[in-house]
Motif scaffolding. Structure first.
Motif, short mmCIF file in Angstrom:
data_model
loop_
_atom_site.label_atom_id
_atom_site.label_comp_id
_atom_site.label_asym_id
_atom_site.label_seq_id
_atom_site.Cartn_x
_atom_site.Cartn_y
_atom_site.Cartn_z
N ALA A 186 0.85 -1.20 0.00
CA ALA A 186 0.00 0.00 0.00
C ALA A 186 0.88 1.24 0.00
CB ALA A 186 -0.91 0.00 1.22
N PRO A 187 0.48 2.29 -0.71
CA PRO A 187 1.29 3.52 -0.70
C PRO A 187 1.26 4.17 0.67
CG PRO A 187 -0.79 3.88 -1.82
CD PRO A 187 -0.72 2.41 -1.51
N THR A 188 2.34 4.79 1.01
CA THR A 188 2.39 5.54 2.27
C THR A 188 2.58 7.01 1.96
OG1 THR A 188 4.77 5.20 2.42
CG2 THR A 188 3.37 3.61 3.57
N PHE A 189 2.04 7.84 2.80
CA PHE A 189 2.12 9.28 2.61
C PHE A 189 2.96 9.86 3.73
CE2 PHE A 189 -1.88 7.75 0.89
CZ PHE A 189 -1.77 8.18 -0.42
N THR A 190 4.25 9.98 3.48
CA THR A 190 5.14 10.47 4.52
C THR A 190 5.46 11.95 4.37
OG1 THR A 190 7.04 9.74 3.21
CG2 THR A 190 6.20 8.21 4.88
N ALA A 191 5.54 12.44 3.16
CA ALA A 191 5.87 13.85 2.95
C ALA A 191 4.59 14.67 2.83
CB ALA A 191 6.70 14.01 1.69
N ALA A 192 4.58 15.80 3.51
CA ALA A 192 3.42 16.69 3.42
C ALA A 192 3.42 17.37 2.05
CB ALA A 192 3.48 17.72 4.52
N THR A 215 2.61 20.33 -0.62
CA THR A 215 2.51 21.79 -0.58
C THR A 215 1.08 22.17 -0.94
OG1 THR A 215 3.06 22.09 -2.91
CG2 THR A 215 4.90 22.02 -1.35
N PHE A 216 0.73 23.41 -0.65
CA PHE A 216 -0.60 23.89 -0.96
C PHE A 216 -0.85 23.83 -2.46
CE2 PHE A 216 -3.69 27.15 -1.96
CZ PHE A 216 -4.75 26.71 -1.18
N GLY A 217 0.15 24.19 -3.26
CA GLY A 217 0.03 24.15 -4.71
C GLY A 217 -0.23 22.75 -5.22
N GLU A 218 0.43 21.75 -4.63
CA GLU A 218 0.20 20.36 -5.02
C GLU A 218 -1.21 19.91 -4.66
OE1 GLU A 218 4.67 18.48 -4.67
OE2 GLU A 218 3.53 18.80 -2.84
N LEU A 219 -1.67 20.32 -3.49
CA LEU A 219 -3.04 19.98 -3.09
C LEU A 219 -4.05 20.59 -4.05
CD1 LEU A 219 -3.06 20.45 0.78
CD2 LEU A 219 -3.49 18.35 -0.46
N GLU A 220 -3.85 21.85 -4.37
CA GLU A 220 -4.77 22.55 -5.25
C GLU A 220 -4.75 21.96 -6.66
OE1 GLU A 220 -6.16 27.15 -5.73
OE2 GLU A 220 -4.01 26.75 -5.54
N ALA A 221 -3.58 21.59 -7.14
CA ALA A 221 -3.47 21.01 -8.48
C ALA A 221 -4.14 19.64 -8.57
CB ALA A 221 -2.00 20.89 -8.87
N SER A 222 -4.20 18.93 -7.46
CA SER A 222 -4.80 17.58 -7.45
C SER A 222 -6.26 17.57 -7.04
CB SER A 222 -4.00 16.68 -6.51
OG SER A 222 -2.67 16.56 -6.96
N TYR A 223 -6.86 18.74 -6.87
CA TYR A 223 -8.25 18.84 -6.44
C TYR A 223 -9.19 17.98 -7.29
CZ TYR A 223 -12.89 20.81 -5.81
OH TYR A 223 -14.23 20.95 -5.61
N PRO A 224 -9.13 18.04 -8.62
CA PRO A 224 -10.05 17.22 -9.42
C PRO A 224 -9.87 15.72 -9.18
CG PRO A 224 -9.03 18.89 -10.80
CD PRO A 224 -8.32 18.91 -9.47
N LEU A 225 -8.64 15.30 -8.94
CA LEU A 225 -8.36 13.89 -8.69
C LEU A 225 -9.00 13.42 -7.39
CD1 LEU A 225 -6.79 11.33 -9.53
CD2 LEU A 225 -4.88 12.24 -8.19
N TYR A 226 -8.92 14.23 -6.34
CA TYR A 226 -9.52 13.86 -5.05
C TYR A 226 -11.04 13.78 -5.15
CZ TYR A 226 -4.88 15.29 -3.46
OH TYR A 226 -3.53 15.43 -3.31
N TRP A 283 -10.45 12.50 1.19
CA TRP A 283 -11.31 13.36 2.02
C TRP A 283 -10.46 14.32 2.85
CZ3 TRP A 283 -16.76 13.14 2.89
CH2 TRP A 283 -17.21 13.95 3.93
N SER A 284 -9.42 13.81 3.47
CA SER A 284 -8.61 14.66 4.34
C SER A 284 -7.90 15.75 3.54
CB SER A 284 -7.60 13.84 5.14
OG SER A 284 -6.64 13.26 4.30
N ARG A 285 -7.49 15.44 2.32
CA ARG A 285 -6.83 16.47 1.51
C ARG A 285 -7.83 17.51 1.02
NH1 ARG A 285 -2.03 13.18 -1.57
NH2 ARG A 285 -0.96 12.63 0.35
N LEU A 286 -9.03 17.09 0.66
CA LEU A 286 -10.06 18.06 0.28
C LEU A 286 -10.44 18.92 1.47
CD1 LEU A 286 -12.35 15.92 -2.04
CD2 LEU A 286 -10.97 17.90 -2.69
#
Length: 58
Positions: free
Chosen positions: A3-9, A11-22, A45-48
């Motif tokens: 399973a993938p792990t999410f260790t690195a936080a 950036t806000f830009g990365e979150l915003e760019a991935s909005y449609p994917l979430y 959900w947590s990223r949105l």
């Protein structure tokens, strides 16, 4: 396969760019019968939610 792990936080830009994917991920999960309670425990959900708290009016 592991399973993938999410260790690195992200950036806000990365979150915003991935909005449609979430959003798409959540729509697929709900379409497949996932309850809101279970959906709220997903990474998508947590990223949105983080985006919403950062940009509540957008």
């Amino acid at each position: 396969m592991s399973a993938p792990t999410f260790t690195a936080a992200l950036t806000f830009g990365e979150l915003e760019a991935s909005y449609p994917l979430y959003g798409k991920a959540l729509r697929i999960l709900i379409r497949d019968g996932l309850t809101r309670a279970k959906a709220s425990r997903t990474e998508a959900w947590s990223r949105l939610e983080r985006l919403h708290h950062s940009l509540p009016r957008q």
